[in-house]
Design a protein around this motif. Structure first.
Motif, PDB file in Angstrom:
ATOM      1  N   PHE A 192      42.681  42.337  27.749  1.00 45.13           N
ATOM      2  CA  PHE A 192      42.481  41.357  28.824  1.00 45.13           C
ATOM      3  C   PHE A 192      41.405  40.353  28.403  1.00 45.13           C
ATOM      4  O   PHE A 192      40.435  40.702  27.723  1.00 45.13           O
ATOM      5  CB  PHE A 192      42.064  42.046  30.122  1.00 45.13           C
ATOM      6  CG  PHE A 192      43.145  42.906  30.727  1.00 45.13           C
ATOM      7  CD1 PHE A 192      44.331  42.333  31.182  1.00 45.13           C
ATOM      8  CD2 PHE A 192      42.977  44.272  30.875  1.00 45.13           C
ATOM      9  CE1 PHE A 192      45.323  43.123  31.747  1.00 45.13           C
ATOM     10  CE2 PHE A 192      43.952  45.067  31.444  1.00 45.13           C
ATOM     11  CZ  PHE A 192      45.143  44.491  31.878  1.00 45.13           C
ATOM     12  N   LYS A 193      41.591  39.110  28.812  1.00 48.60           N
ATOM     13  CA  LYS A 193      40.666  38.044  28.432  1.00 48.60           C
ATOM     14  C   LYS A 193      39.796  37.577  29.595  1.00 48.60           C
ATOM     15  O   LYS A 193      38.624  37.225  29.401  1.00 48.60           O
ATOM     16  CB  LYS A 193      41.453  36.835  27.887  1.00 48.60           C
ATOM     17  CG  LYS A 193      42.360  37.155  26.713  1.00 48.60           C
ATOM     18  CD  LYS A 193      41.577  37.665  25.510  1.00 48.60           C
ATOM     19  CE  LYS A 193      42.511  37.918  24.328  1.00 48.60           C
ATOM     20  NZ  LYS A 193      41.779  38.543  23.194  1.00 48.60           N
ATOM     21  N   THR A 194      40.374  37.564  30.795  1.00 52.09           N
ATOM     22  CA  THR A 194      39.644  37.013  31.944  1.00 52.09           C
ATOM     23  C   THR A 194      39.798  37.930  33.149  1.00 52.09           C
ATOM     24  O   THR A 194      40.679  38.798  33.198  1.00 52.09           O
ATOM     25  CB  THR A 194      40.159  35.618  32.327  1.00 52.09           C
ATOM     26  OG1 THR A 194      41.543  35.717  32.727  1.00 52.09           O
ATOM     27  CG2 THR A 194      40.017  34.643  31.176  1.00 52.09           C
ATOM     28  N   LEU A 203      37.042  42.064  39.849  1.00 53.79           N
ATOM     29  CA  LEU A 203      37.756  41.215  38.904  1.00 53.79           C
ATOM     30  C   LEU A 203      39.166  41.748  38.651  1.00 53.79           C
ATOM     31  O   LEU A 203      39.340  42.875  38.167  1.00 53.79           O
ATOM     32  CB  LEU A 203      36.995  41.131  37.584  1.00 53.79           C
ATOM     33  CG  LEU A 203      35.550  40.609  37.667  1.00 53.79           C
ATOM     34  CD1 LEU A 203      34.894  40.672  36.289  1.00 53.79           C
ATOM     35  CD2 LEU A 203      35.518  39.185  38.212  1.00 53.79           C
ATOM     36  N   GLU A 204      40.157  40.938  38.965  1.00 54.66           N
ATOM     37  CA  GLU A 204      41.539  41.250  38.609  1.00 54.66           C
ATOM     38  C   GLU A 204      41.748  40.747  37.184  1.00 54.66           C
ATOM     39  O   GLU A 204      41.720  39.540  36.927  1.00 54.66           O
ATOM     40  CB  GLU A 204      42.505  40.575  39.576  1.00 54.66           C
ATOM     41  CG  GLU A 204      42.399  41.115  40.998  1.00 54.66           C
ATOM     42  CD  GLU A 204      43.419  40.479  41.949  1.00 54.66           C
ATOM     43  OE1 GLU A 204      44.179  41.233  42.576  1.00 54.66           O
ATOM     44  OE2 GLU A 204      43.458  39.235  42.030  1.00 54.66           O
ATOM     45  N   LEU A 205      41.952  41.683  36.270  1.00 53.85           N
ATOM     46  CA  LEU A 205      42.000  41.319  34.848  1.00 53.85           C
ATOM     47  C   LEU A 205      43.353  40.730  34.470  1.00 53.85           C
ATOM     48  O   LEU A 205      44.405  41.188  34.909  1.00 53.85           O
ATOM     49  CB  LEU A 205      41.698  42.545  33.995  1.00 53.85           C
ATOM     50  CG  LEU A 205      40.324  43.201  34.226  1.00 53.85           C
ATOM     51  CD1 LEU A 205      40.069  44.275  33.182  1.00 53.85           C
ATOM     52  CD2 LEU A 205      39.190  42.171  34.233  1.00 53.85           C
ATOM     53  N   LYS A 206      43.255  39.710  33.622  1.00 54.85           N
ATOM     54  CA  LYS A 206      44.458  39.010  33.146  1.00 54.85           C
ATOM     55  C   LYS A 206      44.454  38.955  31.625  1.00 54.85           C
ATOM     56  O   LYS A 206      43.412  38.926  30.991  1.00 54.85           O
ATOM     57  CB  LYS A 206      44.496  37.575  33.696  1.00 54.85           C
ATOM     58  CG  LYS A 206      44.411  37.481  35.213  1.00 54.85           C
ATOM     59  CD  LYS A 206      45.629  38.051  35.890  1.00 54.85           C
ATOM     60  CE  LYS A 206      45.550  37.866  37.413  1.00 54.85           C
ATOM     61  NZ  LYS A 206      46.713  38.483  38.097  1.00 54.85           N
ATOM     62  N   ASN A 234      50.687  48.607  35.979  1.00 52.00           N
ATOM     63  CA  ASN A 234      50.917  47.180  36.195  1.00 52.00           C
ATOM     64  C   ASN A 234      49.653  46.341  36.325  1.00 52.00           C
ATOM     65  O   ASN A 234      49.676  45.146  36.039  1.00 52.00           O
ATOM     66  CB  ASN A 234      51.765  46.979  37.455  1.00 52.00           C
ATOM     67  CG  ASN A 234      53.096  47.683  37.378  1.00 52.00           C
ATOM     68  OD1 ASN A 234      53.803  47.582  36.378  1.00 52.00           O
ATOM     69  ND2 ASN A 234      53.450  48.417  38.428  1.00 52.00           N
ATOM     70  N   GLU A 235      48.561  46.948  36.768  1.00 47.00           N
ATOM     71  CA  GLU A 235      47.360  46.164  37.074  1.00 47.00           C
ATOM     72  C   GLU A 235      46.103  46.909  36.661  1.00 47.00           C
ATOM     73  O   GLU A 235      46.091  48.146  36.597  1.00 47.00           O
ATOM     74  CB  GLU A 235      47.260  45.882  38.581  1.00 47.00           C
ATOM     75  CG  GLU A 235      48.179  44.813  39.113  1.00 47.00           C
ATOM     76  CD  GLU A 235      47.848  44.490  40.566  1.00 47.00           C
ATOM     77  OE1 GLU A 235      47.057  43.555  40.796  1.00 47.00           O
ATOM     78  OE2 GLU A 235      48.372  45.166  41.461  1.00 47.00           O
TER      79      GLU A 235
END
Length: 625
Positions: A594-596, A622-625, A566-567
């Motif tokens: 992931f972009k950000t 950094l939590e990737l999004k 999930n993360e």
């Protein structure tokens, strides 16, 4: 000087003569019971056999029976007539009061009431601490004084003296209870307190590792009931309580040391012999037997007699004492001091007996070794130990090799072959040795080491790097009280220097660091960072139990990822003294699409598709999004 000269009560020939004389000649003396241990027990335990110690002058002369149709399966007498060990079968017994009847050869009788209590609901299945927790280590005498009335106590030798660095300063259980909200605010979920049982040494008793009664809370900390109340108040706040348990030794003032049940209760040599501390001999196939014996049976210090876990009476006593505290105080775990100083077979039986009774109960052992293989040997189901047909059954060990690395790397600005962040990378490359690498206690310091803020000269950047590592790698992070407000301490100046009083824990303290308003700006800087980091961690299953991928450090920059279905969290550490631009293409297998990434602390968003700029001596989570 011979030990038997130093401690006359340990003289073997004298003890044998006088005890045999008393045993055969005192049968007309009316026996009395001064102590019963465990003081009570619980019905419905998995192991139905209960060994009860009865202590009193001449008690061994008596025959004993018990009410309620309970079967006595064994009665042990030793060379000391003041002890009687009675084992009963509680398998079919419900919570009730029993009556033991003692009768001597003169037909004189007396009785002793004994209670079997009802267990808490689902007690055996209690949940313990794990990688979702953060453990806060405190020393009760140095944390907070919540009750001035127990600063000194008539029954104990050492009195309150806050002016003496190594003296009793008055911290207590009430002080912990009053500051539970502070601990919870930090993001801690578990408290490990150094021992709270009575330590009646005349000096330096504040650390309480030389215990004199293991069924009694030290009255300068409070009462047994206060300890139970501490656990209850913590559970209301979803906090867990871990007891610091000592299997290896007691204090010289322990009441049983002053009147040994048997000379085999403790380990003794013809002359005083101290352990050589070389615990590698335990698994060393080339080690001599005398080296092994001195390692395991030698005393830690002259004031701490070494318990003999090879003696079945001693071992059973310690097993039952540990289980009694779990049941009575509703404990959530143990940290075991000097775990591998004890007889290996005995400590394994002790550990297995507890986890058999409580399958989910976590126990972390202090195994202060210098390599991952040596530490892994001591974790439950170790394949390394299996080579020697050994299993410690110990669920968790303290990660001392990571500790050693953490206390050096952030002062190493040179990231060459074996310097700087490579030390961290190399430590984790050996994770394959551990049966359960996620069940390890991680720490940058504790009550026996230099303070991390001392090591790093109160450079908060380095503190942030160390704490970020603790919070984001596999395992269970532990924080030592006061570091979260910048407390420092130099171990070279003595243990008292690393165990200073927490500011605000005493009435009249000029600085009250328990409140935001009472903290200095610098203390708030430390606290706010620590609380934000560990409050974030509390909800992150990806960090608790996720997988890890790390990359060989380059230019003293270390990158690793924690991820699950999930993360994904990316951690980037710049240990150099320069701002660096990091090309992220190398990390494509984890960054994927992931972009950000949003930084947990600054809450700034970074583009992770190409390059990331990172400041010197800093970290990005950094939590990737």
């Amino acid at each position: 000087m011979k030990k038997t000269d130093q401690f006359p009560f340990l003289n073997r020939s004298f003890l044998k003569k006088i005890t045999l004389f008393l045993f055969f000649m005192s049968i007309t003396v009316h026996a009395q019971i001064d102590k019963v241990e465990p003081p009570f027990w619980y019905a419905g335990m998995q192991n139905p056999e209960l060994q009860i110690l009865f202590y009193g002058k001449g008690i061994a002369q008596n025959q004993v029976t018990v009410s309620n149709s309970i079967k006595i399966t064994d009665v042990k007498r030793t060379e000391n007539p003041n002890y009687l060990f009675v084992t009963i079968d509680t398998k079919k017994v419900v919570a009730s009061d029993l009556i033991f009847t003692f009768k001597n050869k003169s037909k004189e009788t007396f009785t002793q009431k004994y209670s079997l209590k009802k267990r808490r609901e689902n007690s055996a299945q209690r949940k313990s601490f794990d990688a979702s927790d953060m453990m806060y280590l405190l020393m009760p005498d140095r944390f907070a004084n919540g009750n001035r009335n127990n600063d000194s106590e008539n029954s104990t030798q050492e009195k309150y003296n806050r002016e003496l660095p190594g003296g009793r300063h008055g911290g207590d259980i009430e002080g912990i209870i009053k500051n539970l909200d502070y601990i919870a605010e930090l993001g801690a979920t578990t408290i490990w307190s150094t021992p709270l049982c009575e330590d009646n040494d005349a000096a330096f008793s504040y650390h309480t590792y030389g215990q004199s009664d293991v069924y009694k809370i030290d009255p300068r900390y409070g009462t047994n009931e206060d300890y139970v109340r501490l656990a209850a108040e913590m559970h209301k706040k979803d906090l867990k309580l871990v007891m610091d348990y000592v299997t290896n030794h007691w204090g010289i003032e322990h009441w049983m040391i002053k009147d040994l049940p048997t000379k085999e209760w403790i380990n003794q040599f013809d002359t005083y012999t101290q352990t050589n501390h070389k615990r590698t001999v335990i698994h060393d196939t080339n080690a001599s037997e005398i080296d092994k014996k001195i390692t395991l049976d030698g005393w830690f210090v002259p004031s701490m007699p070494d318990l003999n876990l090879k003696n079945p009476l001693t071992l059973k006593y310690l097993i039952q004492n540990a289980i009694w505290w779990i049941e009575y105080a509703d404990l959530d775990g143990f940290r075991v001091d000097t775990y591998n100083y004890s007889d290996p077979k005995g400590i394994a039986k002790w550990t297995k007996s507890i986890t058999d009774e409580y399958p989910n109960f976590n126990i972390v052992g202090e195994v202060w070794m210098q390599s991952q293989a040596q530490m892994a040997y001591w974790q439950k189901d170790s394949k390394i130990a299996a080579i020697q047909n050994y299993n410690s059954y110990l669920p968790s060990v303290m990660d001392f090799t990571l500790y050693e690395a953490v206390t050096k790397v952030f002062n190493e600005d040179d990231g060459s072959w074996d310097k700087g962040m490579v030390k961290l990378y190399d430590n984790f490359t050996n994770d394959f040795l551990y049966p359960n690498v996620n069940n390890m206690l991680l720490f940058a310091e504790n009550h026996d080491t230099n303070r991390i803020n001392q090591t790093y000269g109160n450079d908060i950047r380095k503190y942030k790097m160390a704490m970020t590592l603790m919070a984001t790698v596999r395992g269970i992070p532990q924080l030592y009280y006061g570091s979260e407000i910048g407390m420092a301490g130099d171990k070279n100046k003595g243990d008292a220097a690393i165990r200073l009083d927490f500011p605000g824990g005493w009435e009249g303290d000029k600085n009250n660091a328990f409140t935001k308003e009472g903290r200095t700006p610098e203390q708030n800087h430390y606290f706010d960072f620590t609380a934000k980091l560990f409050q974030w961690r509390k909800t992150k299953a990806v960090v608790h139990f996720g997988k890890t991928t790390h990359y060989i450090p380059e230019n003293n920059i270390y990158a690793y990822f924690r991820y699950n279905a999930n993360e994904t969290v990316m951690v980037l550490m710049n240990n150099s003294n320069e701002t660096k631009t990091v090309n992220t293409h190398r990390f494509k297998e984890n960054i994927k699409d992931f972009k950000t990434g949003k930084d947990v602390i600054s809450e700034l968003t970074f583009d992770v598709t190409n390059e990331i700029i990172i400041e010197p001596k800093s970290v990005l989570i950094l939590e990737l999004k």
